[in-house]
Design an enzyme around this catalytic site. Structure first.
Site, mmCIF file in Angstrom:
data_model
loop_
_atom_site.group_PDB
_atom_site.id
_atom_site.type_symbol
_atom_site.label_atom_id
_atom_site.label_comp_id
_atom_site.label_asym_id
_atom_site.label_seq_id
_atom_site.Cartn_x
_atom_site.Cartn_y
_atom_site.Cartn_z
ATOM 1 N N SER A 151 -5.306 23.033 2.788
ATOM 2 C CA SER A 151 -4.041 23.697 2.490
ATOM 3 C C SER A 151 -2.889 22.921 3.129
ATOM 4 O O SER A 151 -2.747 21.721 2.904
ATOM 5 C CB SER A 151 -4.105 25.150 2.966
ATOM 6 N N ASP A 321 -8.677 28.417 -7.327
ATOM 7 C CA ASP A 321 -7.513 28.348 -6.442
ATOM 8 C C ASP A 321 -6.254 28.242 -7.300
ATOM 9 O O ASP A 321 -5.980 27.205 -7.890
ATOM 10 C CB ASP A 321 -7.641 27.133 -5.521
ATOM 11 N N HIS A 354 -8.053 30.295 -3.101
ATOM 12 C CA HIS A 354 -7.576 29.310 -2.131
ATOM 13 C C HIS A 354 -8.365 29.366 -0.828
ATOM 14 O O HIS A 354 -8.633 28.334 -0.205
ATOM 15 C CB HIS A 354 -6.087 29.548 -1.860
#
EC number: 2.3.1.46
Length: 381
Positions: A151, A321, A354
């Site tokens: 991320s 995601d 995610h």
């Protein structure tokens, strides 16, 4: 598989001013650091793990005084784990502006004797990387075997490979993106607005009022948390189940209290987050996310932006995601391949959205294990 066990963080103090992208500088600052494994004599087996929005330097293991505080990537880092601390020396650094011990809005501003609060300078991913480079210097590490992150951490890893190409052997970017989409910036703006409109925010100087803008921070976290999960994952976990005591009638209450299990879950996550995180830090980090766009200096041309990179890359994305969709990873892969960089790309079919980068998925971990074994062979060659 066993944890690395009890670990202890330590604080590094830096007196040399750090020039920031906004034109200001920090005259002196602290960074919280945690390490795992042993640095070899050649200092060639070091791996830097960069953290995401609400994480910290505490990547793996537990603290002696709080055994429930398990490192945020404990399933990835440790003895015999994909990033094997029997082979690598792993470093976690808490970024500037955070609220877990590194200098940030909660720290005392030496110029005033009060917490920085809203006066703490806006920082960027590039500022964090420059600060992390000074940590590496303190350890005598001139080149990392790998820099890794998921991320926002993946953005830092990518920035490392662009800003310090000679210092990165492998760049591992997981569930990330070379820049935020307009939709992602919009989510961040709504979250920030929730904080800024909280009466307890007091222009960011709520420390002086002995309050926290928990209502705004709670809503911000709820918004963010929705984007971390996939629609399928939420359907499987909650569906349209009502929150009812065992044996209670499964019918609507016709009011605005919590009705659905998913509502209860989001409120729980929001309450928990608001208890331990700092609102000013949330503002800073989400703005750093917004600003990250290394192609901006090249008229939006990502291929041109990565032209001087030299690292080998592992880029991994997850099928569900939608925060940082696989298409964003493929965009980065294409830019690197345009320069004939060595790139391994994996798009992992996983239902968890995610947050999949934080979970113990066999295919994902097998990929990471195999890739780190390759790096270990290079280190030992």
């Amino acid at each position: 598989m066993e944890s690395i066990g009890i670990v202890a963080p330590h604080k590094m103090h830096f007196t040399e001013p750090l020039q920031l992208q906004n034109g200001s500088s920090l005259a002196g600052y602290d960074l919280m650091v945690e390490t795992y494994g042993t640095l070899n004599a050649a200092r060639s087996n070091a791996v830097l793990v960069c953290h995401a929005l609400n994480a910290s330097h505490h990547v793996a293991g537990v603290y002696a005084d709080n055994p429930k505080d398990i490192g945020w990537w404990d399933n990835m880092v440790g003895p015999g784990k994909p990033l094997d601390t029997d082979k690598f020396f792993v470093i976690g650094v808490n970024n500037l502006g955070s609220c877990f011990g590194s200098t940030g809005p909660m720290s005392i501003d030496p110029a005033t004797g009060n917490p920085y609060g809203a006066a703490f300078p806006v920082v960027t991913v590039e500022d964090w990387v420059n600060a992390q480079a000074r940590v590496a210097d303190q350890f005598g590490i001139t080149r990392f075997a790998a820099v890794m992150g998921g991320s926002l951490g993946g953005m830092q890893a990518l920035a490392w490979s662009m800003m310090y190409p000679e210092r990165v052997g492998h760049c591992i970017v997981v569930a990330s993106t070379p820049k935020l989409s307009a939709q992602n910036i919009a989510f961040n703006e709504v979250a920030r607005s929730a904080i800024l409109s909280d009466p307890d925010f007091h222009g960011g100087n709520y420390y002086a009022h002995n309050v926290k803008p928990k209502r705004g921070l709670r809503v911000a976290r709820m918004i963010g948390h929705i984007t971390y999960l996939s629609d399928d994952d939420m359907a499987e976990k909650f569906g349209r189940s009502l929150r009812r005591a065992e044996g209670a009638v499964d019918a609507y209450n016709f009011n605005f209290d919590v009705e659905f299990e998913v509502e209860s879950y989001l409120r729980y996550q929001g309450d928990k987050f608001a208890d331990y995180f700092d609102a000013n830090t949330y503002l800073l980090i989400t703005r750093a996310l917004d600003y990250f766009d290394p192609a901006k200096a090249f008229d939006g041309d990502l291929t041109a932006a990565v032209a001087h990179t030299t690292a080998k890359y592992l880029i991994a994305s997850f099928s569900t995601d939608w925060r940082f969709a696989p298409a964003r990873s493929r965009e980065l892969v294409k830019a690197l391949l345009d320069h004939k960089r060595t790139v391994t790309y994996a798009e992992i079919d996983a239902p968890h959205g995610h947050d999949a980068f934080l979970l113990d998925d066999a295919r994902y971990h097998n990929l990471m294990r195999a890739y780190y074994e390759r790096i270990a062979n290079e280190v030992n060659a």
